[in-house]
Design a protein around this motif. Structure first.
Motif, short mmCIF file in Angstrom:
data_model
loop_
_atom_site.label_atom_id
_atom_site.label_comp_id
_atom_site.label_asym_id
_atom_site.label_seq_id
_atom_site.Cartn_x
_atom_site.Cartn_y
_atom_site.Cartn_z
N SER A 51 0.18 -18.28 35.05
CA SER A 51 -0.17 -17.16 34.17
C SER A 51 0.15 -15.80 34.77
CB SER A 51 -1.64 -17.22 33.79
OG SER A 51 -2.47 -17.13 34.92
N ARG A 76 3.62 -12.00 30.48
CA ARG A 76 3.66 -13.44 30.24
C ARG A 76 2.81 -13.79 29.02
NH1 ARG A 76 3.92 -16.49 36.17
NH2 ARG A 76 4.98 -14.80 37.26
N THR A 77 1.69 -13.08 28.86
CA THR A 77 0.86 -13.29 27.67
C THR A 77 1.65 -12.95 26.41
OG1 THR A 77 -1.17 -12.83 28.90
CG2 THR A 77 -1.28 -12.62 26.51
N ARG A 78 2.37 -11.85 26.43
CA ARG A 78 3.16 -11.46 25.26
C ARG A 78 4.25 -12.47 24.95
NH1 ARG A 78 4.19 -4.93 26.06
NH2 ARG A 78 1.98 -4.33 26.19
N GLY A 82 -1.15 -18.35 26.89
CA GLY A 82 -2.55 -18.01 26.63
C GLY A 82 -3.43 -18.65 27.67
N ARG A 83 -4.32 -17.85 28.27
CA ARG A 83 -5.13 -18.34 29.38
C ARG A 83 -6.60 -18.04 29.13
NH1 ARG A 83 -5.17 -18.31 35.21
NH2 ARG A 83 -7.10 -19.36 35.74
N MET A 161 -8.12 -16.12 22.64
CA MET A 161 -6.86 -16.83 22.86
C MET A 161 -6.29 -17.35 21.55
SD MET A 161 -5.85 -19.62 25.77
CE MET A 161 -7.12 -20.79 25.37
N PRO A 166 -0.87 -18.26 21.05
CA PRO A 166 0.20 -18.46 22.04
C PRO A 166 0.94 -19.77 21.84
CG PRO A 166 -1.89 -19.03 23.00
CD PRO A 166 -2.20 -18.50 21.63
#
Length: 254
Positions: A51, A76-78, A82-83, A161, A166
């Motif tokens: 992540s 990375r989220t974009r 999803g974390r 999330m 994601p």
């Protein structure tokens, strides 16, 4: 089939200690992979490397074939990671609804313009309320996040999330600290995501009854290394897996 998420020789060293040691795994859409191992095996550190919470010493992380190893966690989220954290990451002073609305808003492209019409904002609120209903927090929409009990904070974290929708869902001990009554809500949400068959789900979990029920595949880490990788029934019967649990069998727990 092309992997949605892949790690290649992923490694992190802290001084002389190798916490994750050349771990290579590929994860595909429609599959829930449980990542298990004794305490200190490197499970959460592996999640942190994927992540972007910490930078790898060597190796790479690829998302849909693209190397994202150099990207910070927000980017990375974009891109679709999803974390859900072991420790909840919320906006404590905002209401439950506002927390989720901001996540929905981020998925739709960032901040609303000052001249945006009310109907556009209403659409975001409707989506946020639908997510809250899914996690059974609709009756606490106006409660500040900081005022929620621990179990509800975990549910809100999962709601955030879900609002981001994601490509990859990463659950790090999602039921930790929850009461017996609260656990089924989170497990039902994970089951629903799994039934969609279009998401890649990674789950770090110590409760082996949960792993048995949900996992399509088990990856075992031990002392930072990949010890085993395969179908649950086969992996849990491997002598090397059972011996890794310090004299206990996998049947007895992790």
């Amino acid at each position: 089939m092309t992997a949605v998420l892949e790690t290649q020789d992923l490694t992190i060293r802290f001084g002389g200690h190798v916490a994750v040691d050349r771990v290579s795994c590929a994860f595909h859409a429609g599959t829930l992979t449980a990542i298990v191992g004794p305490n200190g095996a490197g499970k959460t550190t592996y999640f942190n490397l994927i992540s972007g919470q910490i930078k790898a010493t060597s190796g790479s992380v690829r998302l849909e074939g693209e190397d994202i190893s150099g990207l910070p966690a927000p980017l990375r989220t974009r891109r679709g990671l999803g974390r859900a954290f072991q420790l909840t990451q919320l906006f404590p002073r905002l209401s439950v609804l506002e927390n989720v609305r901001l996540a929905v808003q981020a998925r739709h492209g960032g901040a609303l313009q000052l001249l945006s019409v009310w109907l556009e904002q209403r659409h975001l609120i409707d989506e946020a309320q639908a997510v809250l209903t899914a996690v059974r927090l609709q009756d606490k929409a106006d409660t500040p996040a900081a005022g929620l009990p621990h179990g509800d904070q975990r549910k809100l974290e999962v709601a955030l999330m879900m609002a981001l929708d994601p490509k990859v869902y990463m659950f790090d001990e999602p039921t930790a600290g929850m009461s017996v009554d609260e656990v089924p809500v989170i497990l039902d949400l994970i089951r629903q995501l799994k039934r969609r068959r279009d998401k890649t789900i990674l789950l770090v979990e110590h409760k082996m009854d949960v792993v048995r029920e949900l996992a399509d595949r088990i990856v075992v880490l031990h002392q930072g290394q990949l010890l085993a990788d395969g179908q649950p029934g086969e992996v849990m019967q491997l002598p090397m897996v059972q011996s890794a649990y310090m004299g206990t069998t996998v049947e007895e727990g992790v």
